[in-house]
Design an enzyme around this catalytic site. Structure first.
Site, PDB file in Angstrom:
ATOM      1  N   CYS A 138       1.011  -0.988   0.185  1.00 35.76           N
ATOM      2  CA  CYS A 138       0.085  -0.284  -0.062  1.00 35.76           C
ATOM      3  C   CYS A 138       0.690   1.111   0.441  1.00 35.76           C
ATOM      4  CB  CYS A 138      -1.245   0.176   1.508  1.00 35.76           C
ATOM      5  SG  CYS A 138      -2.142  -0.959   0.771  1.00 35.76           S
ATOM      6  N   CYS A 458       0.414   2.552   6.144  1.00 37.49           N
ATOM      7  CA  CYS A 458       0.682   0.692   7.064  1.00 37.49           C
ATOM      8  C   CYS A 458       1.214   0.070   5.452  1.00 37.49           C
ATOM      9  CB  CYS A 458       0.144   0.720   7.563  1.00 37.49           C
ATOM     10  SG  CYS A 458      -1.944   0.437   7.156  1.00 37.49           S
TER      11      CYS A 458
END
Length: 474
Positions: A138, A458
């Site tokens: 991500c 994250c």
């Protein structure tokens, strides 16, 4: 670790249990949904002697759409090409002055494994302009941005385009390994007899496809399952998660209606209408959200479809330059990209705690504190993930026992946090989100009169990223 964290949460000061009180207030007071009127502050610049200033000239993204909607029939390079063309249209930068293009993506289309190159050629960039693709879950477009920063800082380039793309509407589905092995061997067979012998060994189970899953290779856990365990470890209730998700959608809807999402550029989808806005923003009600069943840990989990980011298609692009080059070309930059860090930790128990570990490190690099930051843009993978990071950052016990720190860094104040919505509402095309965070921080700084923004995210694999954005002098 769960029992240890539960012990920590029980022993946190009462002031740490801010979520219910703050969210209730934020949902009932319209003033909470508005950007605070902040006077410009006079702070030191984060420029460093002997280090080039790298600036953001512009950042754009095509609308982020729920997978299976208007982008469903396209390929990833189509979306990335549209973002690049949107950047070119907005900036009028000559294509031949761009030195390098780097894109982030997560689930790669096998036909265009270097999607940066294919998208660049499709957008009309010179075939002499190098391009490569990076993947870091991500934070893939975060990595694209910082790769561009590195190229400029090292003197290799003056102008870099960074971005990211994801098309979750169409992901690679493979034959089983047994079938792949048979087919590859069959391709090498020289006689009809050899081919028939191989075909005769094929069994019905060979045809079972291997479906992709958003799961950790090292732990075999889905990210949603990890989010559920993290929420339980930090005692984040289902109500708190739903309240936070509702806040995200409510703020995003307001920002969309007020024209604050300046990075969105329209995209004429071939054979369809022009897409002009994100389609995942859907403010609901706590009552409706409470009716959804747990999505991962059944029947007692707290993570649902309503308080998780949804599968999203989209692409982003950002024009980075050395400050000297930008001014020479007549551009007024939006912001400086300053200090950044990457972190990694336990991919099982701390999979989604990247912001907690990265935030204090990037602040310390720059000699800042949380109080110095005017806007925060954090990636919202799950509501429970955001709230767990908030509690972890506000815990001396967690800082001392897990981070090797003497004291906590503190939680970002909500009045500065994701006030134009986040990934829960705007969408999360894995590889494209980082650029959205950075340009949104720049736009919010200008709108709200701040100087420093902090973005954090994250990523799968137990990794994370944080970067400081400084408003360009107005």
């Amino acid at each position: 670790m769960t029992s240890m964290l539960n012990h920590a949460i029980r022993n946190l000061p009462a002031s740490s249990a801010w979520a219910v009180r703050v969210f209730a207030r934020s949902l009932s007071c319209s003033s909470q949904l508005q950007a605070p009127a902040v006077q410009p502050k006079s702070k030191k610049t984060l420029a460093k002697s002997g280090v080039k200033n790298i600036v953001v000239v512009e950042g754009v993204r095509i609308p982020f759409l729920q997978s299976g909607t208007s982008y469903a029939d396209l390929m990833p390079h189509d979306l990335a090409r549209a973002a690049l063309q949107g950047l070119l249209n907005r900036t009028s930068v000559p294509k031949d002055v761009v030195d390098y293009i780097v894109y982030g993506t997560v689930i790669q289309e096998v036909k265009t494994s270097n999607v940066a190159r294919e998208a660049a050629l499709g957008a009309g960039f010179s075939d002499k302009t190098p391009a490569h693709t990076v993947t870091m879950a991500c934070i893939s477009s975060n990595q694209a941005m910082t790769t561009g920063i590195g190229l400029i800082a090292a003197g290799q380039c003056d102008i870099v385009v960074a971005g990211g793309v994801e098309l979750m509407s169409d992901v690679p589905i493979r034959h089983s390994r047994k079938m792949r092995k048979t087919m590859l061997t069959l391709n090498r067979a020289k006689t009809v007899g050899q081919k028939l012998a191989l075909i005769s060994k094929i069994r019905p189970d060979y045809f079972a496809p291997e479906l992709p899953a958003v799961a950790e290779f090292s732990t075999s856990e889905t990210m949603g399952h990890s989010a559920d365990r993290l929420a339980a470890a930090f005692a984040i209730s289902r109500v708190e998660q739903d309240e936070y998700a509702l806040r995200s959608h409510t703020l995003a809807k307001k920002a969309q209606e007020e024209g604050l999402l300046l990075d969105v550029v329209p995209f004429k989808v071939p054979g369809k209408d022009t897409v002009t806005k994100d389609n995942g923003i859907r403010p609901s009600s706590l009552e409706q959200m409470s009716k959804l069943k747990p999505a991962f840990v059944k029947p007692y989990g707290t993570v649902t479809a309503a308080n998780s980011s949804f599968l999203t298609d989209g692409a982003s692009a950002m024009l980075l330059m050395s400050e000297e080059k930008a001014l020479a070309l007549g551009y007024k930059p939006k912001a400086y990209l300053r200090d950044f860090v990457y972190v990694s930790q336990d991919p099982k128990d701390q999979l989604l705690l990247g912001p907690t570990y990265a935030t204090p490190k990037v602040l310390e690099k720059a000699g800042l504190t949380m109080a110095d930051i005017d806007v925060f843009e954090f990636h919202e993978a799950f509501a429970g993930q955001i709230l767990a990071n908030m509690k972890a950052m506000d815990s001396d016990w967690f800082a001392q026992n897990y981070m090797g720190r003497k004291s906590k860094v503190g939680a970002p104040p909500l009045e500065k946090f994701n006030t134009w919505g986040g990934s829960l509402s705007l969408g999360h095309p894995f590889g494209a989100t980082g650029c959205r965070l950075a340009i949104t921080a720049a736009h919010r700084l200008k709108k709200e009169g701040g100087q420093y923004g902090l973005i954090a995210a994250c990523a799968a694999g137990g990794q994370g990223h944080a970067m400081l954005v400084e408003l360009y002098p107005q």
